[in-house]
Design a protein around this motif. Structure first.
Motif: not given
Length: 190
Positions: A164-165, A151-155, A134-136
């Motif tokens: 999603e990744l 498999f997600t992107i949070y912002s 995942s990515r922040i």
């Protein structure tokens, strides 16, 4: 995107037998309670608080950091804490392999999975769980007790799902962290 070569002064960093590169200007409190998995880089001004642990007899691992992790300048890693049945206590934190934590980020998560990228100036709240792959994004606030799925992107503030990744992200993160480690080299200047 190709990462640049980062040169550092050999006198400023300590290299361990397992390939960890730790800045002499980083702050490591309670080192006996911290495990670095190997080939991890702690940059200048990064802080790991291993001294914040449950009281009582015996040694306990407070912060466990996996292999090929990169803790950027000014980031702070401290274990989550809470009051339970009238007693204030700290709880262990586990960080997986191939994790990058950006400049100025503050992390108090319960766990961070492998293949995770946390951007600059993020706040990861107490007992948050960041699942693998995942990515922040930069300047994101993940609230206490939140769970960031794989498999997600949070912002944003508070952090919300923005994208999603792909399933191939694990290989991408692994290649990027190994490349970053390989390009973090001592300066040849005397």
């Amino acid at each position: 995107m190709d990462l640049p070569i980062i040169k550092y002064s050999k006198s400023e960093y300590i290299e361990t037998d397992t390939g960890n590169k730790v800045s002499r200007k980083s702050v490591i409190c309670g080192s006996q309670n911290i495990i670095l998995g190997g080939k991890t880089i702690l940059q200048t001004g990064s802080v790991i608080r291993g001294d914040l642990r449950r009281t009582g007899p015996g040694q306990a691992v407070v912060v466990s950091v996996g292999r090929y992790c990169f803790l950027s300048q000014g980031c702070v890693i401290r274990p989550p804490c809470k009051t339970y049945k009238g007693a204030f206590s700290y709880y262990p934190m586990k960080i997986g392999d191939h994790v990058t934590i950006g400049e100025g980020s503050i992390v108090q998560a319960a766990s961070i999975g492998s293949f995770v990228s946390i951007g600059k100036n993020c706040v990861i709240g107490k007992f948050a769980i960041i699942k693998e792959c995942s990515r922040i994004e930069d300047n994101t606030v993940i609230p206490a007790n939140a769970v960031v799925p794989s498999f997600t992107i949070y912002s944003g503030s508070p952090g919300r799902l923005v994208d999603e990744l792909p399933e191939s992200i694990q290989e991408i993160f692994e290649a990027r962290t190994k490349d970053r480690y390989a390009k973090f080299v001592p300066s040849t200047d005397v």
